[in-house]
Design an enzyme around this catalytic site. Structure first.
Site, PDB file in Angstrom:
ATOM      1  N   GLY A   4      74.373  -9.635  49.799  1.00 44.48           N
ATOM      2  CA  GLY A   4      75.178 -10.130  50.920  1.00 44.48           C
ATOM      3  C   GLY A   4      74.632  -9.633  52.241  1.00 44.48           C
ATOM      4  O   GLY A   4      74.692  -8.426  52.515  1.00 44.48           O
ATOM      5  N   LYS A  13      82.091 -10.887  50.650  1.00 45.30           N
ATOM      6  CA  LYS A  13      83.548 -10.927  50.785  1.00 45.30           C
ATOM      7  C   LYS A  13      84.169 -10.866  49.391  1.00 45.30           C
ATOM      8  O   LYS A  13      83.573 -11.367  48.417  1.00 45.30           O
ATOM      9  CB  LYS A  13      83.966 -12.225  51.481  1.00 45.30           C
ATOM     10  N   ALA A  45      81.022  -3.131  61.643  1.00 42.94           N
ATOM     11  CA  ALA A  45      79.955  -3.982  62.185  1.00 42.94           C
ATOM     12  C   ALA A  45      80.519  -5.365  62.470  1.00 42.94           C
ATOM     13  O   ALA A  45      81.440  -5.822  61.800  1.00 42.94           O
ATOM     14  CB  ALA A  45      78.809  -4.079  61.194  1.00 42.94           C
ATOM     15  N   LYS A  79      92.708   2.833  51.611  1.00 45.57           N
ATOM     16  CA  LYS A  79      92.004   1.925  52.533  1.00 45.57           C
ATOM     17  C   LYS A  79      92.754   0.595  52.597  1.00 45.57           C
ATOM     18  O   LYS A  79      92.848  -0.026  53.665  1.00 45.57           O
ATOM     19  CB  LYS A  79      90.565   1.730  52.062  1.00 45.57           C
ATOM     20  N   ASN A  84      94.247  -5.789  59.524  1.00 49.37           N
ATOM     21  CA  ASN A  84      93.499  -7.049  59.426  1.00 49.37           C
ATOM     22  C   ASN A  84      94.323  -8.304  59.718  1.00 49.37           C
ATOM     23  O   ASN A  84      93.932  -9.107  60.576  1.00 49.37           O
ATOM     24  CB  ASN A  84      92.784  -7.140  58.078  1.00 49.37           C
ATOM     25  N   SER A 106      87.321  -7.423  60.562  1.00 47.15           N
ATOM     26  CA  SER A 106      86.594  -8.408  59.763  1.00 47.15           C
ATOM     27  C   SER A 106      87.419  -9.689  59.624  1.00 47.15           C
ATOM     28  O   SER A 106      86.869 -10.789  59.618  1.00 47.15           O
ATOM     29  CB  SER A 106      86.249  -7.826  58.396  1.00 47.15           C
TER      30      SER A 106
END
Ligand code: PAF
Length: 307
Positions: A7, A77, A129, A185, A193, A256
């Site tokens: 990925g 993903k 990122a 997490k 998100n 993301s």
């Protein structure tokens, strides 16, 4: 150690870049031919907190073009994990290690459908990122990467992976409770998100408004109830405070999920709030906030795809 990154999205490019820069042998396995072609011709561009870099790592969409992999890092993903591990399966030898650092719950389950559980380790990373274009990313934030064996053992190979990643400047901690880590997490992703995806706010801005804070708290509390019912040992003493700390530490990040909504892509909502709903259902729990967030993100995905 020969690494294959599966990925070439934001996190894949970031880890590939950090390893490549440190002189490690890195190769990318990426299913999208357009992205493969682009990176072959133009390389990977990195900007942000690590400075400006331009690298030309090997990349292919065919596992058969790669001779061997000691470490396979899955960075697709969550909804693509099964296909990704299938495509990487020919590379998994007797000594190879498959490591997932992906968001959400369900990735390990998909990986072990294809490769032996003994070949798999899991973890989380606080590196951030952002995709700026094909093979072009911004390194938005650093933080710890935590990894562990599925059975909780501290094995020599875990130490080996830690030493290897650290030699590329990636700080690593080991855990003996990877499920507790992944769920901890997950609670952070539940808090950040979907709300960023719906409002368009950056992570830090979620704390600026009473409304987003209230929804965040309720969503995370619902997720905590599910985790407690499952007997999961969450690693942070105060999960709400932890979510807020991550918002502050990643204040400028475009999460993301917000990146996916902006890019009109499918999001990982079904592996974040959706995972909470699936697990909660087993206990007959009503989780209205996670349900509403899931509906709204699905709606945005559908609207985006129809534009
Ligand atoms: O998915 C993300 O963007 C990240 O996991 C997090 C922690 C929310 C930071 O942006």
């Amino acid at each position: 150690m020969r690494v294959v990154i599966v990925g070439a999205g934001a996190m894949g490019c970031l880890f590939g870049f950090l390893l490549h820069k440190a002189g490690k042998e890195v190769c990318f396995l990426e299913k999208h031919p357009v992205l493969v072609k682009h990176i072959k011709e133009n390389g990977i561009h990195v900007e942000g907190i690590s400075g400006e870099h331009h690298i030309f790592p090997p990349i292919t969409s065919e596992a058969k073009e790669i001779t061997r992999a000691d470490l396979i890092l899955i960075f697709v993903k969550a909804f693509d994990t099964y296909q990704a591990i299938l495509s990487a399966k020919p590379l998994v030898g007797q000594e190879s290690v498959v490591l997932t650092l992906q968001n959400g719950i369900g990735n390990v389950e998909e990986i072990v459908k294809v490769v032996d559980q003994k070949r798999t380790i899991a973890g989380t990373t606080a590196h951030g990122a952002t995709v700026l274009g094909l093979g072009h990313i911004r390194h938005a934030g650093t933080g710890e990467t935590v990894i562990g064996e599925l059975d909780g053992n501290k094995t020599p190979r875990l130490e080996k992976v830690k030493t290897f990643l650290e030699s590329a400047g990636i700080k690593v901690q080991l855990t003996q409770d990877v499920i507790g880590l992944l769920w901890s997490k997950l609670l952070i992703n539940v808090g950040i998100n979907p709300l960023t995806g719906i409002t368009g706010l950056r992570n830090g801005e979620l704390l600026d408004y009473e409304e987003t804070r209230a929804i965040m708290h309720r969503a995370v509390n619902e997720a905590k109830v599910v985790a407690d019912r499952k007997g999961i040992c969450l690693i942070y003493p105060n999960h709400l405070q932890k979510v807020e700390t991550v918002c502050q530490a990643t204040a400028q990040n475009i999460s993301s999920m917000l990146q996916d909504i902006r890019n009109k892509k499918k999001t990982e909502i079904d592996f974040i709030c959706g995972a909470i709903l699936r697990e909660g259902k087993k206990f007959g729990l009503d989780l209205p906030i996670n349900q509403a967030l899931t509906h709204l993100i699905h709606l945005l995905e559908n609207l985006g795809q129809n534009i």
